[in-house]
Design a protein around this motif. Structure first.
Motif, PDB file in Angstrom:
ATOM      1  N   ASN A   1       0.786  -1.145  -0.033  1.00 40.10           N
ATOM      2  CA  ASN A   1       0.177  -0.039   0.137  1.00 40.10           C
ATOM      3  C   ASN A   1       0.843   1.245  -0.052  1.00 40.10           C
TER       4      ASN A   1
ATOM      5  N   ALA B   1       0.091   4.292  -0.346  1.00 38.23           N
ATOM      6  CA  ALA B   1      -0.820   5.265   0.210  1.00 38.23           C
ATOM      7  C   ALA B   1      -0.495   5.487   1.528  1.00 38.23           C
TER       8      ALA B   1
ATOM      9  N   GLU C   1       0.213   8.613   2.999  1.00 33.65           N
ATOM     10  CA  GLU C   1      -0.980   9.639   3.121  1.00 33.65           C
ATOM     11  C   GLU C   1      -1.735   9.608   4.576  1.00 33.65           C
TER      12      GLU C   1
ATOM     13  N   MET D   1     -11.053   2.096   1.894  1.00 32.19           N
ATOM     14  CA  MET D   1     -10.238   1.717   0.788  1.00 32.19           C
ATOM     15  C   MET D   1      -9.914   0.301   0.453  1.00 32.19           C
TER      16      MET D   1
ATOM     17  N   VAL E   1     -12.268  -0.440  -2.941  1.00 30.93           N
ATOM     18  CA  VAL E   1     -11.293  -0.443  -3.884  1.00 30.93           C
ATOM     19  C   VAL E   1     -10.502  -1.621  -4.195  1.00 30.93           C
TER      20      VAL E   1
ATOM     21  N   LEU F   1      -2.372   1.151  -8.380  1.00 25.76           N
ATOM     22  CA  LEU F   1      -3.510   1.442  -7.686  1.00 25.76           C
ATOM     23  C   LEU F   1      -3.357   2.276  -6.455  1.00 25.76           C
ATOM     24  N   THR F   2      -2.584   1.776  -5.817  1.00 28.76           N
ATOM     25  CA  THR F   2      -2.288   2.486  -4.384  1.00 28.76           C
ATOM     26  C   THR F   2      -1.586   4.006  -4.596  1.00 28.76           C
TER      27      THR F   2
ATOM     28  N   ILE G   1      -4.266   6.197  -5.720  1.00 31.74           N
ATOM     29  CA  ILE G   1      -4.976   6.673  -4.273  1.00 31.74           C
ATOM     30  C   ILE G   1      -4.433   7.483  -3.479  1.00 31.74           C
ATOM     31  N   SER G   2      -3.106   7.309  -3.366  1.00 29.29           N
ATOM     32  CA  SER G   2      -2.086   8.484  -2.544  1.00 29.29           C
ATOM     33  C   SER G   2      -2.177   9.746  -3.294  1.00 29.29           C
TER      34      SER G   2
ATOM     35  N   LEU H   1      -4.665  10.902  -5.334  1.00 25.31           N
ATOM     36  CA  LEU H   1      -6.241  11.522  -5.099  1.00 25.31           C
ATOM     37  C   LEU H   1      -6.100  11.796  -3.497  1.00 25.31           C
ATOM     38  N   ILE H   2      -5.711  11.494  -2.664  1.00 26.41           N
ATOM     39  CA  ILE H   2      -5.555  11.832  -1.087  1.00 26.41           C
ATOM     40  C   ILE H   2      -5.017  13.044  -1.106  1.00 26.41           C
TER      41      ILE H   2
END
Length: 292
Positions: free
Chosen positions: A36, A38, A41, A78, A82, A97-98, A101-102, A104-105
């Motif tokens: 992960n 993210a 974040e 998450m 997701v 993908l992670t 997400i990172s 995006l956050i």
């Protein structure tokens, strides 16, 4: 000698931060085999949400607790909405993908709080503690205490509880665990919750020592992941030791060579160690055959 000890003490504090992030990486990886990226974040959100809630006149302790709970919930969401939908994707696809997400956050955080840096008041006092001529900020003690408490609680969970045995079972053989009535999806969700909580705790305890901002999680996430790899991906204790080692090397490099080179020096040592021992210092833990 005092100067050397001061650098080592500073390195232990930095290493403690990296250790909390690394443990978050490994908690998720051990259960779901997802890396992960993210995780950094989660740390950023812990600090930023705490700052925002204190700005709304909430007491420090309550603001920190609510921030940790919120980030824990984000970790659960998450995984549920997701990761669970793409669980059969390749590892590279999940990593990408992670990263998405990172990003995006981080973008949402930048939109909400802007690009300014924020600071929190220390949990106790601004007065440093002197031990043999070595000055240690009281907030640094909180960071080291947080690392030790998190490691102990994870060890106890994984080694001494039925829930921990269920998590280990899903790590070893998800299909067999499912046949025994254990839900790998729920265990993965729990892993993301733990990872979110530990990341948020890291964000809360480091914000008073430096500052927090929308992009603070990027470099800390990379260093936490590096510690996880260096210690042996899947080995929480190894990752913690590697994190402290990385922090000390970084501090010594900044003190004796150049502060501008501290990150490069730490990563050069990391690369060198992995060239010698690609599996990490301690190797990957055999999940399910022991504790932390």
């Amino acid at each position: 000698m005092t100067e050397l000890l001061q650098y080592v003490a500073n390195g232990l504090v930095s290493g403690g931060i990296y250790a909390i992030v690394a443990v978050g990486f490994i908690t998720i990886y051990n259960v779901s085999k997802v890396i992960n990226l993210a995780q950094g974040e989660f740390l950023m959100l812990g600090g930023m949400v705490t700052v925002a809630l204190i700005g709304m006149n909430l007491p420090y302790g309550l603001a920190a607790m609510l921030a940790i709970l919120l980030v824990t919930l984000i970790g659960v969401l998450m995984q549920k909405y997701v990761i669970a939908y793409v669980k059969k994707a390749s590892p590279i696809s999940l990593i990408i993908l992670t990263i998405g997400i990172s990003t995006l956050i981080r973008g949402i955080a930048s939109f909400i709080w802007g690009k300014d840096a924020f600071a929190l008041e220390p949990i106790t006092s601004n007065e440093p503690i002197s031990i043999g001529g070595v000055m240690i900020a009281q907030q640094s003690v909180w960071i080291l205490a947080a690392v030790l408490i998190i490691l102990f609680l994870l060890w106890y969970l994984m080694d001494k509880t039925i829930l921990g045995k269920k998590i280990n079972a899903c790590s070893v053989n998800p299909m067999a665990a499912r046949l025994m009535g254990i839900s790998p999806t729920k265990m993965s969700m729990l892993a993301f919750a733990i990872s979110g909580a530990t990341g948020a705790i890291a964000g809360v305890v480091i914000a008073p020592l430096s500052v927090t901002s929308y992009d603070i999680g990027v470099l800390l996430g990379i260093k936490g992941f590096s510690a996880a790899i260096l210690g042996g991906l899947g080995n929480p204790l190894g990752a913690a030791v590697a994190a402290f080692l990385l922090g000390i090397i970084e501090s010594l490099g900044a003190g004796y060579i150049s502060s501008g080179m501290k990150d490069a020096i730490a990563f050069l040592v990391l690369i060198g160690m992995l060239l010698i021992k690609p599996s990490g210092i301690f190797g990957e833990r055999s999940v399910g055959k022991g504790g932390l």
